[in-house]
Design a protein around this motif. Structure first.
Motif, PDB file in Angstrom:
ATOM      1  N   TYR A  49     -12.338  -6.774  -6.733  1.00 49.17           N
ATOM      2  CA  TYR A  49     -11.250  -6.049  -6.153  1.00 49.17           C
ATOM      3  C   TYR A  49     -11.922  -4.709  -5.602  1.00 49.17           C
ATOM      4  O   TYR A  49     -12.350  -4.015  -6.373  1.00 49.17           O
ATOM      5  CB  TYR A  49      -9.983  -6.062  -6.703  1.00 49.17           C
ATOM      6  N   ASP A  50     -11.609  -4.416  -4.274  1.00 50.58           N
ATOM      7  CA  ASP A  50     -12.169  -3.024  -3.970  1.00 50.58           C
ATOM      8  C   ASP A  50     -11.162  -2.120  -4.498  1.00 50.58           C
ATOM      9  O   ASP A  50     -11.533  -0.882  -4.984  1.00 50.58           O
ATOM     10  CB  ASP A  50     -11.979  -2.805  -2.536  1.00 50.58           C
ATOM     11  N   ASP A  51      -9.801  -2.233  -4.747  1.00 56.87           N
ATOM     12  CA  ASP A  51      -8.985  -1.517  -5.244  1.00 56.87           C
ATOM     13  C   ASP A  51      -8.014  -2.287  -6.361  1.00 56.87           C
ATOM     14  O   ASP A  51      -7.011  -2.748  -5.820  1.00 56.87           O
ATOM     15  CB  ASP A  51      -8.065  -0.837  -4.017  1.00 56.87           C
TER      16      ASP A  51
ATOM     17  N   LEU B 197      -4.312  -1.396  -6.185  1.00 57.79           N
ATOM     18  CA  LEU B 197      -3.595  -2.003  -5.202  1.00 57.79           C
ATOM     19  C   LEU B 197      -3.328  -3.459  -5.240  1.00 57.79           C
ATOM     20  O   LEU B 197      -2.435  -4.001  -4.715  1.00 57.79           O
ATOM     21  CB  LEU B 197      -4.405  -1.705  -3.641  1.00 57.79           C
TER      22      LEU B 197
ATOM     23  N   GLY C 243     -11.330   1.012 -12.556  1.00 59.81           N
ATOM     24  CA  GLY C 243     -12.476  -0.162 -12.224  1.00 59.81           C
ATOM     25  C   GLY C 243     -12.543  -1.189 -13.181  1.00 59.81           C
ATOM     26  O   GLY C 243     -13.637  -1.907 -13.179  1.00 59.81           O
TER      27      GLY C 243
ATOM     28  N   VAL D  97      -7.454   1.991 -12.239  1.00 62.38           N
ATOM     29  CA  VAL D  97      -8.283   3.040 -11.722  1.00 62.38           C
ATOM     30  C   VAL D  97      -9.638   3.360 -12.100  1.00 62.38           C
ATOM     31  O   VAL D  97     -10.208   3.716 -11.116  1.00 62.38           O
ATOM     32  CB  VAL D  97      -7.165   4.341 -11.956  1.00 62.38           C
TER      33      VAL D  97
ATOM     34  N   SER E 115       1.024  -1.259  -0.054  1.00 59.11           N
ATOM     35  CA  SER E 115      -0.057   0.038   0.151  1.00 59.11           C
ATOM     36  C   SER E 115       0.847   1.343   0.160  1.00 59.11           C
ATOM     37  O   SER E 115       0.561   2.356  -0.590  1.00 59.11           O
ATOM     38  CB  SER E 115      -0.753   0.076   1.238  1.00 59.11           C
TER      39      SER E 115
END
Length: 458
Positions: free
Chosen positions: A250-252, A255, A244, A242, A49
């Motif tokens: 995945y939430d991010d 990452l 999506g 970025v 992160s």
């Protein structure tokens, strides 16, 4: 008129070994598993992160790089050139990296070439000629967490960098990991080049012998393509992550790619150690139809070629190809002419290492009757006397002897001493036996049935 493209095979046999030319002496011992036993602090103290978009990605239009012919290019084969490359990387925020290796003419493999691209320049580094200087000059910039490295399918590359140069990679964006998170149709670099850049890479040199020098222009072109467009591909993939795109699990997503890439960097290179079960990994063994005795010959041949390969710094496949090894076990040649006839079918009849060691290989094959199944031997236990053994001497002592080099095998002896002689009762199994009390004075004797042998100790 169309020009014919050249082709370089995966093995050019008349190339002098770089290990000899540049005094490259890897540790091929069968004892130390790790080349480096622990990760540097940069890889253990920085979570993924903290690495996302470090350095910050510039918020400006994504521009496709120019063609290779219009991009400055440097072939680095001197220490001065390596120092100049380091100076340029020290002021760069990010750079793309790829490696070319040869795994056929060295035991552990050997990195032959390193390709590096910045936003404005391409570099190809002769890692054979500069083998002893790569880590010293480039190790710090690869480990710097403030510099982003873009690689594709970096799993092998990060291990090769550790193995050959002691280099670790920190802050990696692996475009193969990104393609998986984005759920792309294919994950190969060739596909990404077509998808994002409209470039059809010529992959005919992918498995070429990268030890060849000087490198032909076509091979240099291929090598540059692997990194020339990689920073642009990173820009495009980052933009999709970025936004999506791809998987919704995945939430991010960005990452997730950095986390996967960071885990790749935290892998430690491990040497493959040989043990008595290593022969079970022999490709094709399960379909070869070998009986237990033939399988045991395969185990012994594998052990023999592993020792030769480590000593000569060659791959086991070069020393004795798998298909030839298995056919030798199937046909069990007894003479040199029979052996070479089988080798000829595999184009190995003039193989120097096979010719140099043919006597030992034949001895292993010829000792079929004395072979024990190595997988069934328990080193930790002393076994009792077989029921059919001659036990008229109550003070017989059963001992397991060490494994000898020639002939290769396990030696079991039952010994009872006399004032001027050492008597050996050969009990089981049939094979080569020596005195347990005075092995330095006794020559192995081959026995096929239980019987007495008397040795006079001088």
């Amino acid at each position: 008129m169309a020009t014919m493209s050249m082709s370089i095979p995966f093995h050019v046999p008349n190339i002098p070994k770089p290990q000899d030319i540049y005094s490259i002496k890897p540790d091929n011992s069968n004892t130390t598993r790790f080349v480096v036993s622990q990760l540097p602090n940069e890889l253990t103290h920085y979570p993924a992160s903290d690495l996302v978009d470090q350095p910050p990605h510039p918020n400006k239009p994504i521009i496709k790089p120019g063609d290779l012919d219009t991009t400055p290019f440097t072939y680095v084969d001197t220490v001065q050139g390596l120092e100049c490359l380091r100076s340029k990387l020290e002021v760069a925020d990010e750079f793309a990296v790829d490696l070319e290796a040869n795994n056929y003419r060295s035991f552990q493999g050997l990195t032959c070439l390193m390709q590096i691209s910045t936003r404005t320049e391409d570099f190809v580094v002769d890692t054979l000629k500069l083998y002893h200087f790569i880590g010293q000059y480039l190790g710090a910039v690869f480990l710097d967490p403030k510099k982003r490295k873009i690689m594709h399918g970096a799993g092998n590359d990060v291990l090769w960098l550790q193995r050959d140069f002691g280099i670790f990679v920190c802050n990696l964006f692996d475009t193969m990991q990104a393609s998986r998170v984005l759920k792309m149709e294919r994950n190969s670099l060739a596909h990404l080049l077509v998808y994002f850049c409209g470039v059809s890479a010529n992959k005919q040199f992918q498995t070429s012998d990268w030890r060849i020098r000087p490198l032909p222009r076509e091979m240099l072109h291929y090598a540059r393509e692997d990194t020339h467009y990689l920073l642009y591909i990173y820009d495009k993939m980052r933009s999709q992550l970025v936004a999506g795109c791809g998987s919704t699990e995945y939430d991010d997503p960005l990452l997730e790619v950095y986390s996967r890439s960071h885990n790749v960097c935290k892998s430690l290179y491990k040497k493959e150690l040989f043990n008595e079960d290593s022969y079970k990994k022999l490709f094709g063994l399960g379909d070869a139809g070998l009986d237990s005795d033939q399988t045991n010959v395969a185990a012994r041949l594998c052990k023999c070629r592993d020792r030769i390969a480590r000593d000569k710094d060659e791959s086991t496949g070069y020393v004795l190809p798998n298909k030839l090894l298995i056919e030798l076990c199937q046909k069990l040649p007894r003479t040199e002419s029979e052996f070479l006839a089988i080798a000829e079918a595999h184009n190995c009849q003039n193989h120097p290492l096979i010719l140099d060691n043919i006597g030992e290989l034949l001895k292993i094959i010829g000792n079929l009757d004395s072979n024990q199944n190595v997988a069934q031997i328990d080193y930790s236990k002393q076994k009792g006397m077989p029921e059919d053994a001659n036990t008229k001497q109550s003070h017989l002592e059963m001992q397991y002897m060490y494994q000898m080099n020639r002939p290769q095998g396990y030696y079991v002896t039952a010994v009872y001493p006399q004032p001027q002689a050492c008597y050996v009762n050969v009990v089981y199994p049939p094979g080569y036996y020596i005195s347990a009390k005075h092995p330095e004075l006794m020559n192995p004797v081959y026995c096929t049935v239980p019987q007495y042998y008397q040795y006079q100790i001088c």
